[in-house]
Write an enzyme that holds these catalytic residues in place. Structure first.
Site, mmCIF file in Angstrom:
data_model
loop_
_atom_site.group_PDB
_atom_site.id
_atom_site.type_symbol
_atom_site.label_atom_id
_atom_site.label_comp_id
_atom_site.label_asym_id
_atom_site.label_seq_id
_atom_site.Cartn_x
_atom_site.Cartn_y
_atom_site.Cartn_z
ATOM 1 N N SER A 130 -24.548 34.804 -1.519
ATOM 2 C CA SER A 130 -26.013 34.725 -1.588
ATOM 3 C C SER A 130 -26.498 35.324 -2.894
ATOM 4 O O SER A 130 -26.378 36.519 -3.103
ATOM 5 C CB SER A 130 -26.619 35.531 -0.437
ATOM 6 N N THR A 162 -18.932 33.666 -6.236
ATOM 7 C CA THR A 162 -19.052 34.623 -7.345
ATOM 8 C C THR A 162 -18.087 34.309 -8.484
ATOM 9 O O THR A 162 -18.384 34.586 -9.644
ATOM 10 C CB THR A 162 -18.840 36.054 -6.804
ATOM 11 N N GLY A 183 -22.070 38.405 2.258
ATOM 12 C CA GLY A 183 -21.790 36.967 2.230
ATOM 13 C C GLY A 183 -22.362 36.319 0.985
ATOM 14 O O GLY A 183 -23.077 36.956 0.204
ATOM 15 N N ALA A 234 -33.179 43.318 -7.364
ATOM 16 C CA ALA A 234 -33.224 41.868 -7.157
ATOM 17 C C ALA A 234 -32.959 41.517 -5.691
ATOM 18 O O ALA A 234 -33.695 40.722 -5.080
ATOM 19 C CB ALA A 234 -32.191 41.191 -8.060
ATOM 20 N N LYS A 286 -14.386 40.897 -3.659
ATOM 21 C CA LYS A 286 -14.611 39.607 -4.353
ATOM 22 C C LYS A 286 -15.254 39.840 -5.707
ATOM 23 O O LYS A 286 -15.090 39.050 -6.632
ATOM 24 C CB LYS A 286 -15.407 38.641 -3.478
HETATM 25 N N1 LIG Z 1 -28.535 40.358 -6.731
HETATM 26 C C1 LIG Z 1 -27.853 39.616 -5.868
HETATM 27 O O1 LIG Z 1 -27.811 38.381 -5.995
HETATM 28 C C2 LIG Z 1 -27.144 40.257 -4.706
HETATM 29 C C3 LIG Z 1 -26.757 39.467 -3.639
HETATM 30 C C4 LIG Z 1 -26.071 40.039 -2.585
HETATM 31 C C5 LIG Z 1 -25.790 41.386 -2.577
HETATM 32 N N2 LIG Z 1 -26.186 42.143 -3.615
HETATM 33 C C6 LIG Z 1 -25.850 43.561 -3.582
HETATM 34 O O2 LIG Z 1 -27.034 44.327 -3.439
HETATM 35 C C7 LIG Z 1 -26.855 45.596 -4.046
HETATM 36 C C8 LIG Z 1 -28.041 45.848 -4.951
HETATM 37 O O3 LIG Z 1 -27.973 44.890 -5.992
HETATM 38 P P1 LIG Z 1 -29.241 44.334 -6.762
HETATM 39 O O4 LIG Z 1 -28.907 42.992 -7.222
HETATM 40 O O5 LIG Z 1 -30.499 44.499 -5.970
HETATM 41 O O6 LIG Z 1 -29.248 45.340 -8.007
HETATM 42 P P2 LIG Z 1 -30.404 45.529 -9.080
HETATM 43 O O7 LIG Z 1 -29.763 46.062 -10.289
HETATM 44 O O8 LIG Z 1 -31.240 44.314 -9.182
HETATM 45 O O9 LIG Z 1 -31.316 46.679 -8.430
HETATM 46 C C9 LIG Z 1 -30.817 47.910 -8.040
HETATM 47 C C10 LIG Z 1 -32.019 48.714 -7.544
HETATM 48 O O10 LIG Z 1 -31.552 49.919 -6.947
HETATM 49 C C11 LIG Z 1 -32.433 50.944 -7.345
HETATM 50 N N3 LIG Z 1 -31.766 52.230 -7.215
HETATM 51 C C12 LIG Z 1 -30.681 52.687 -7.884
HETATM 52 N N4 LIG Z 1 -30.392 53.939 -7.478
HETATM 53 C C13 LIG Z 1 -31.313 54.270 -6.542
HETATM 54 C C14 LIG Z 1 -31.546 55.431 -5.758
HETATM 55 N N5 LIG Z 1 -30.768 56.499 -5.840
HETATM 56 N N6 LIG Z 1 -32.591 55.420 -4.912
HETATM 57 C C15 LIG Z 1 -33.385 54.359 -4.819
HETATM 58 N N7 LIG Z 1 -33.215 53.209 -5.512
HETATM 59 C C16 LIG Z 1 -32.185 53.190 -6.377
HETATM 60 C C17 LIG Z 1 -32.789 50.607 -8.789
HETATM 61 O O11 LIG Z 1 -33.967 51.285 -9.177
HETATM 62 C C18 LIG Z 1 -32.973 49.094 -8.679
HETATM 63 O O12 LIG Z 1 -34.286 48.776 -8.293
HETATM 64 C C19 LIG Z 1 -25.510 45.537 -4.792
HETATM 65 O O13 LIG Z 1 -24.530 46.191 -4.051
HETATM 66 C C20 LIG Z 1 -25.214 44.045 -4.868
HETATM 67 O O14 LIG Z 1 -23.816 43.768 -4.888
HETATM 68 C C21 LIG Z 1 -26.868 41.625 -4.669
HETATM 69 O O1 LIG Z 2 -24.488 38.730 -9.252
HETATM 70 P P1 LIG Z 2 -23.334 39.342 -8.527
HETATM 71 O O2 LIG Z 2 -22.028 39.091 -9.204
HETATM 72 O O3 LIG Z 2 -23.590 40.797 -8.220
HETATM 73 O O4 LIG Z 2 -23.208 38.590 -7.115
HETATM 74 C C1 LIG Z 2 -24.284 38.557 -6.245
HETATM 75 C C2 LIG Z 2 -23.834 38.305 -4.829
HETATM 76 O O5 LIG Z 2 -22.951 39.309 -4.394
HETATM 77 C C3 LIG Z 2 -23.247 36.947 -4.599
HETATM 78 O O6 LIG Z 2 -22.967 36.779 -3.231
#
Ligand SMILES: NC(=O)c1ccc[n+]([C@@H]2O[C@H](COP(=O)([O-])OP(=O)(O)OC[C@H]3O[C@@H](n4cnc5c(N)ncnc54)[C@H](O)[C@@H]3O)[C@@H](O)[C@H]2O)c1
Ligand SMILES: O=P(O)(O)OC[C@H](O)CO
Length: 310
Positions: free
Chosen positions: A122, A232, A120, A10, A175
């Site tokens: 988002s 969050t 941050g 995502a 957080k």
């Molecule tokens: N979704 C949000 O709103 C958001 C916002 C800010 C920060 N983040 C951070 O971003 C990071 C990723 O979260 P996300 O929301 O994208 O998760 P998600 O579950 O939507 O996606 C994770 C992705 O990582 C891939 N993945 C897992 N292991 C892998 C590997 N070894 N090699 C390649 N790809 C791999 C999966 O296939 C998947 O596509 C997290 O640390 C999360 O805290 C997410």
């Molecule tokens: O959906 P969460 O709880 O992984 O939060 C997403 C982001 O980290 C918010 O800043």
């Protein structure tokens, strides 16, 4: 400067969509089973400026958007191809296996890379829809941080800059743990006043932990700490908060959903116990997430803590 996003979940997809407003962006995933719309980011159609690939791309700036617990596996597969680039970690967590932060793992695996952190308040869905968002870009090298800040900001994605990588990264990781606790409070019917107490005392322990690890306490009051905690711990858009809600209600939670705070709570509790850092909320969440404690018992333990000065 060319930009690629590694990790097509995502957040990686949302960043690719947002940054394609400035120029072409490559989005890399290990197994792409979709076209045009990522099911992890429903309702968002990829713009023409985003090209999706399963072949690790060559770009000046690589944003690494895999979850913290996947960073170790990702680096064992790809570290040699990533060295000597600008690597921007977008993961918010602490690796349970090693107790290391994602930026530290990147720096150790790629010693010739410039490592930065993007963190941050988002939600991926907000960024992908082009809603205004303010984030923190942390890089120990101030000049490189300045370049990255400008390369990755858009009119609606505003990046603030810091050299305090530890503070920015730990704020984002911790957080998530406190957001789970806030969800537990609401799910268990403890009320909004209890949630406010958890957020405030949780923020105190986030700061305590980060300062013990060398962070500037002021960083914790910024977007990457307090800002993201507020978002969050108060929004059902958050997966961490929703996971906490389900714990509080004793309901099942989809194990395929990324909940960074669950493993991070366990990593933090282990470090805190070893190093004598007082982290009561995180330690209880580690017990709940690990199945060693029930909600009733966790609440009783929290309320039984000795009265002390704020
Ligand atoms: N979704 C949000 O709103 C958001 C916002 C800010 C920060 N983040 C951070 O971003 C990071 C990723 O979260 P996300 O929301 O994208 O998760 P998600 O579950 O939507 O996606 C994770 C992705 O990582 C891939 N993945 C897992 N292991 C892998 C590997 N070894 N090699 C390649 N790809 C791999 C999966 O296939 C998947 O596509 C997290 O640390 C999360 O805290 C997410
Ligand atoms: O959906 P969460 O709880 O992984 O939060 C997403 C982001 O980290 C918010 O800043």
């Amino acid at each position: 400067m060319s930009v690629a996003v590694l990790g097509a979940g995502a957040f990686g997809t949302a960043l690719a969509v947002a940054l394609s407003a400035k120029g072409p962006v490559t989005l890399w995933g290990r197994r792409i089973e979709w076209q045009g719309q990522n099911p992890l980011l429903p309702g968002v159609v990829l713009p023409g400026g985003v090209s999706v690939t399963e072949n690790l791309p060559d770009a000046d700036i690589l944003l690494v958007a895999v979850p913290a617990q996947a960073m170790g596996g990702f680096l064992s597969d790809h570290a040699p191809a990533l060295d000597q680039r600008a690597l921007v970690s977008c993961a918010k967590g602490i690796d349970l296996a090693t107790g290391r932060s994602p930026a530290r793992m990147l720096a150790e695996a790629c010693p010739n890379a410039t490592v930065a952190v993007l963190t941050g308040p988002s939600f991926a869905a907000d960024i992908a829809r082009g809603l205004p968002t303010a984030l923190t870009l942390a890089c120990a090298d101030a000049e490189a941080g300045h370049r990255l800040q400008h390369a990755l900001s858009t009119p609606v994605l505003r990046l603030y800059r810091t050299t305090d990588v530890t503070g920015a990264e730990l704020g984002g990781a911790l957080k998530n743990v406190i957001a789970i606790a806030a969800g537990v409070a609401i799910g268990a019917g403890l009320g909004d006043s209890a949630r406010a107490a958890i957020i405030t005392r949780g923020f105190a322990e986030m700061t305590r932990f980060a300062v013990a690890k060398g962070a500037d306490p002021e960083t914790l009051t910024g977007l990457s700490g307090l800002g993201d905690l507020i978002l969050t711990a108060t929004s059902e858009q958050s997966r961490n908060f929703r996971y906490g809600l389900s714990l509080g209600r004793a309901e099942a939670f989809d194990p395929h959903v990324t909940v960074e705070g669950a493993a991070t709570a366990r990593a933090v509790a282990a470090i805190a116990a070893r190093e004598g850092i007082e982290m009561p909320v995180s330690t209880l969440i580690a017990g709940l997430a690990g199945g060693r404690l029930g909600v009733k018992q966790a609440v009783e333990l929290l309320l039984a803590r000795p009265l002390k000065e704020e």
